[in-house]
Design a protein around this motif. Structure first.
Motif, PDB file in Angstrom:
ATOM      1  N   THR B  20      23.849  -4.054 -35.061  1.00 27.95           N
ATOM      2  CA  THR B  20      23.413  -5.029 -34.042  1.00 27.95           C
ATOM      3  C   THR B  20      24.120  -4.733 -32.722  1.00 27.95           C
ATOM      4  O   THR B  20      23.501  -4.800 -31.655  1.00 27.95           O
ATOM      5  N   ALA B  21      25.411  -4.404 -32.792  1.00 33.27           N
ATOM      6  CA  ALA B  21      26.195  -4.157 -31.576  1.00 33.27           C
ATOM      7  C   ALA B  21      25.659  -2.960 -30.781  1.00 33.27           C
ATOM      8  O   ALA B  21      25.776  -2.930 -29.556  1.00 33.27           O
ATOM      9  N   PHE B  24      23.363  -3.693 -27.707  1.00 29.58           N
ATOM     10  CA  PHE B  24      23.778  -4.306 -26.441  1.00 29.58           C
ATOM     11  C   PHE B  24      23.949  -3.220 -25.385  1.00 29.58           C
ATOM     12  O   PHE B  24      24.923  -2.482 -25.391  1.00 29.58           O
ATOM     13  N   LYS B  25      22.957  -3.128 -24.517  1.00 26.51           N
ATOM     14  CA  LYS B  25      23.007  -2.054 -23.502  1.00 26.51           C
ATOM     15  C   LYS B  25      22.886  -2.636 -22.095  1.00 26.51           C
ATOM     16  O   LYS B  25      22.207  -3.626 -21.874  1.00 26.51           O
ATOM     17  N   LEU B  26      23.555  -2.003 -21.176  1.00 31.33           N
ATOM     18  CA  LEU B  26      23.475  -2.386 -19.765  1.00 31.33           C
ATOM     19  C   LEU B  26      22.892  -1.219 -18.973  1.00 31.33           C
ATOM     20  O   LEU B  26      23.158  -0.064 -19.289  1.00 31.33           O
ATOM     21  N   GLU B  31      32.125  -0.858 -16.402  1.00 25.20           N
ATOM     22  CA  GLU B  31      33.486  -0.751 -16.960  1.00 25.20           C
ATOM     23  C   GLU B  31      33.456   0.206 -18.153  1.00 25.20           C
ATOM     24  O   GLU B  31      32.389   0.444 -18.723  1.00 25.20           O
ATOM     25  N   PRO B  32      34.599   0.758 -18.514  1.00 25.83           N
ATOM     26  CA  PRO B  32      34.603   1.802 -19.553  1.00 25.83           C
ATOM     27  C   PRO B  32      34.057   1.342 -20.911  1.00 25.83           C
ATOM     28  O   PRO B  32      33.359   2.083 -21.588  1.00 25.83           O
ATOM     29  N   LEU B  33      34.364   0.095 -21.308  1.00 21.61           N
ATOM     30  CA  LEU B  33      33.973  -0.321 -22.657  1.00 21.61           C
ATOM     31  C   LEU B  33      32.555  -0.893 -22.752  1.00 21.61           C
ATOM     32  O   LEU B  33      31.817  -0.582 -23.676  1.00 21.61           O
ATOM     33  N   GLY B  34      32.194  -1.754 -21.840  1.00 22.96           N
ATOM     34  CA  GLY B  34      30.879  -2.391 -21.912  1.00 22.96           C
ATOM     35  C   GLY B  34      30.834  -3.415 -23.036  1.00 22.96           C
ATOM     36  O   GLY B  34      31.833  -3.632 -23.733  1.00 22.96           O
ATOM     37  N   PRO B  35      29.657  -4.048 -23.214  1.00 24.15           N
ATOM     38  CA  PRO B  35      29.598  -5.137 -24.194  1.00 24.15           C
ATOM     39  C   PRO B  35      29.534  -4.686 -25.652  1.00 24.15           C
ATOM     40  O   PRO B  35      29.727  -5.492 -26.561  1.00 24.15           O
ATOM     41  N   TYR B  38      33.424  -2.616 -28.095  1.00 27.67           N
ATOM     42  CA  TYR B  38      34.447  -3.417 -28.811  1.00 27.67           C
ATOM     43  C   TYR B  38      33.913  -3.912 -30.159  1.00 27.67           C
ATOM     44  O   TYR B  38      34.585  -3.712 -31.184  1.00 27.67           O
ATOM     45  N   PRO B  39      32.697  -4.518 -30.207  1.00 29.68           N
ATOM     46  CA  PRO B  39      32.182  -4.894 -31.536  1.00 29.68           C
ATOM     47  C   PRO B  39      32.000  -3.698 -32.476  1.00 29.68           C
ATOM     48  O   PRO B  39      32.239  -3.813 -33.681  1.00 29.68           O
ATOM     49  N   LEU B  41      33.784  -1.046 -32.536  1.00 24.59           N
ATOM     50  CA  LEU B  41      35.146  -0.724 -32.984  1.00 24.59           C
ATOM     51  C   LEU B  41      35.574  -1.659 -34.134  1.00 24.59           C
ATOM     52  O   LEU B  41      36.114  -1.205 -35.150  1.00 24.59           O
ATOM     53  N   LEU B  42      35.271  -2.942 -33.956  1.00 26.46           N
ATOM     54  CA  LEU B  42      35.597  -3.921 -35.013  1.00 26.46           C
ATOM     55  C   LEU B  42      34.829  -3.609 -36.290  1.00 26.46           C
ATOM     56  O   LEU B  42      35.369  -3.687 -37.397  1.00 26.46           O
ATOM     57  N   SER B  43      33.557  -3.250 -36.101  1.00 25.38           N
ATOM     58  CA  SER B  43      32.714  -2.921 -37.252  1.00 25.38           C
ATOM     59  C   SER B  43      33.276  -1.718 -38.018  1.00 25.38           C
ATOM     60  O   SER B  43      33.376  -1.740 -39.251  1.00 25.38           O
TER      61      SER B  43
END
Lengths: 497, 148
Positions: B20-21, B24-26, B31-35, B38-39, B41-43
């Motif tokens: 799902t993560a 999420f695209k912009l 910024e380096p990480l974007g939306p 991080y998710p 990475l958690l996954s």
């Protein structure tokens, strides 16, 4: 201004009628909530937060109420441990070791009295240290940048995951689960909806009250349904809750040692009262190996865990207030509630809101005097609350939980979410996953992500920023040590055998 | 075995979360990480931990499920909570809470009469506290709202 001057100003805040009322209510609720097995301060604070918002109370009044509940619960949890052999919270498990044998041998009143007196001395001790230590820590933490904060939060998660369960992987999974829950809703940096799946109710993210009540209150009720019998109070007819001066002197050094230890352990994220009680009890048992009667009704066996536990509360409040990083589920809920009132605890709090900080300290001095009074002459009244049957207690908890959750957004969807989280919490308990890291993850998640992203913006994506200062490096070393040391110790012990 | 079951469920959910993560695209990455990173990475972290749990289950791998009459109350309780939401919507706070708290009293071993008395006191007291004292509104009946 000197500390004494600040403290006097704090007392002027503490004696404002609203704040004084919060001290009285918090002490009473805290003792009751701590005493009833399975509820605890975290549920109490989560349930009361919507009422705080509804009443429009100032942040200092809310913080005073929460802290009084937190301290009160540590006094109250000994009552059920001593009289029922059922710990009110996990932090009073150790109190059952000697408290219950004392009650069985007709010394229940003495056990209750030493528990209240040691809690009182330890709490006062921790507050005095807090007065001197918190401003120092605050001035030190002011130099923290996003990279240091990120490292600090990772350290908090690693400690909580290591210490809150019997399996490190499960503790880490719980932390990650909490962090995942925190990503639900609109992304704070870009405004993109994440994991909302079209539900408008999820756009603002998951409310910590909904998740906390689901995880702790509803899952606890589900657990209690497996054992529906009423609590059996042993020796409820206690004539006198008091100790002699000789008995007090007999326990004095135990109280002093356990208070110091409890405070230091309470400072560590994740360690909290439970671990403090086990360590202090073990130390006292070793000190009095030959002269003591630990395990079969030694008065010092009650004094030690209660002192450690109450002192740990003061210790646990320091990182929450000065760094904005809570170390336990209760302080995490307190932090989230304060943030909801536009007060962000952190290094600048003592400087920007001295009335809140010193008002809190002064109120807690008042609260502890009140708690001593509640737990000595009025202990017998509290014991009666333990006799309230489950068919009254449990429906009331469910009813208040539902209404507390509803009043956050006046939305039925939140009650629906609470039930779902109640079920998730129940299965997590059955599969022996710790719940505290989930709440910490949910509360700290947005801060962790923001600091991570902010640090990378500053460094233009260079991850070396996370190791660029001595503080960060020191925190990373602590994190690695926290995760690996228990396993290394186990391996060494295995080889030694 | 139970740890492996838990590990399997977490693995499945982590993969679902990670996939799902990825969506999420912009258009402009500011910024380096974007939306999404991080998710993701958690996954990944969660996938590794769940695999560890599957391969090395804990020693305390026992769960006590008591399949007695008491345990059957758990699904009844859960279903009743969902029904309470429905009832709140249909009949409003006082009636729904009165019925539900009476029912809960029965689940926890009380008699009908005692439960009904307790439910009545509770629902009216909470209603008065919220509506009269705190000036907040509690759920009103959808049917009555429609008739108005």
């Amino acid at each position: 201004m000197s500390i004494l001057h600040y403290l006097l100003n704090g007392f002027s805040v503490a004696f404002v009628p609203t704040n004084l009322l919060m001290v009285i209510l918090g002490s009473f609720f805290g003792t009751t909530l701590g005493m009833i097995p399975g509820i605890g301060p975290v549920n109490g604070i989560a349930m009361l937060t919507p009422f705080m918002f509804a009443l429009g109370l100032p942040p200092e009044a809310a913080l005073i109420l929460f802290a009084a509940i937190y301290f009160g619960a540590e006094y109250g949890n000994a009552i059920s441990s001593i009289l029922l052999n059922i710990p009110g919270t996990s932090a009073s498990i150790v109190t059952t070791f000697d408290g219950y044998p004392m009650a069985k041998s007709g010394r229940g009143g003495t056990a209750l009295a030493i528990s209240a007196i040691s809690s009182f001395f330890a709490s006062i001790f921790s507050l005095i240290i807090m007065m001197f230590f918190a401003p120092v820590m605050s001035s030190w933490a002011i130099h923290f940048g996003p990279a240091e904060y990120f490292a600090l939060m990772v350290f908090a998660f690693s400690m909580l995951s290591t210490l809150s369960g019997d399996n490190l992987a499960k503790g880490l999974i719980s932390s990650v689960f909490g962090l995942m829950l925190a990503t639900v809703g609109l992304d704070s940096q870009t405004g993109i909806p994440r994991f909302t799946y079209g539900f408008m109710g999820l756009y603002d993210g998951l409310n910590f009250i909904v998740v906390t009540i689901g995880f702790f209150a509803i899952s606890e009720i589900l657990m209690s349904m497996e054992n529906i019998e009423a609590f059996k109070v042993f020796n409820a007819n206690i004539s006198k809750v008091m100790i002699s001066f000789k008995e007090f002197c007999f326990s004095l050094f135990t109280i002093i040692r356990s208070s110091m230890l409890g405070f230091i352990i309470g400072l560590l994220p994740g360690a909290g009262g439970t671990i403090a009680t086990f360590i202090s009890y073990t130390i006292e048992k070793r000190i009095y190996a030959k002269k003591g009667d630990f395990g079969s009704g030694d008065i010092r066996g009650v004094a030690s865990p209660q002192a450690a536990n109450s002192s740990a509360v003061g210790g646990a409040l320091i990182p929450m207030l000065t760094l904005g990083v809570p170390g336990s589920e209760t302080t995490a809920v307190m932090l989230a509630a304060l943030m909801g009132m536009n007060i962000t605890p952190g290094p600048l709090m003592i400087e920007n809101h001295p009335d809140i900080f010193w008002g809190l300290i002064a109120s807690m001095f008042v609260a502890n005097v009140l708690l001593l009074f509640l737990n000595l002459p009025l202990a017998r009244i509290f014991i009666k609350i333990l006799l309230v049957p489950k068919w009254i207690l449990m429906p009331i908890i469910v009813g208040i939980s539902c209404i507390a959750v509803y009043t956050i957004n006046f939305n039925m969807f939140d009650i629906f979410l609470m039930i779902i989280f109640g079920l998730v919490g129940y299965f997590m308990r059955k599969f022996r996953f710790p719940l505290a890291p989930v709440i910490l993850g949910l509360v700290l998640g947005p801060l962790l992500e923001t600091n991570l992203r902010r640090a990378l913006i500053i460094s233009s994506g260079d991850i070396k920023i996370f190791f660029s200062s001595y503080i960060s490096v020191f925190l990373w070393i602590l994190t690695i040590a926290g995760i690996t040391l228990p396993s290394i110790t186990k391996i060494i012990k295995r080889y030694a055998k | 075995m139970k740890d492996r079951v838990a590990g399997g469920i977490i693995l499945f959910l982590s993969i679902f979360y990670g996939l799902t993560a990825f969506r999420f695209k912009l258009e402009y990455l500011v910024e380096p990480l974007g939306p999404s990173k991080y998710p993701i990475l958690l996954s990944l972290f969660s996938i590794i931990l769940s695999l560890y749990l599957i391969i090395f289950p804990g020693k305390l791998d026992i769960i006590k499920w008591k399949l007695t009459a008491i345990d059957r109350r758990i699904p009844i309780f859960i279903v009743s909570l969902f029904l309470y939401i429905f009832l709140l919507w249909i009949s409003g706070y006082i009636i729904a809470t009165f019925i539900y708290i009476t029912f809960l009293g029965l689940i926890f071993g009380s008699t009908f009469f005692k439960s009904a008395i307790m439910a009545m006191i509770f629902s009216i007291a909470i209603y008065l506290f919220f509506v009269s004292l705190l000036k907040l509104h509690l759920p009103t009946s959808y049917i009555i709202d429609m008739l108005k």
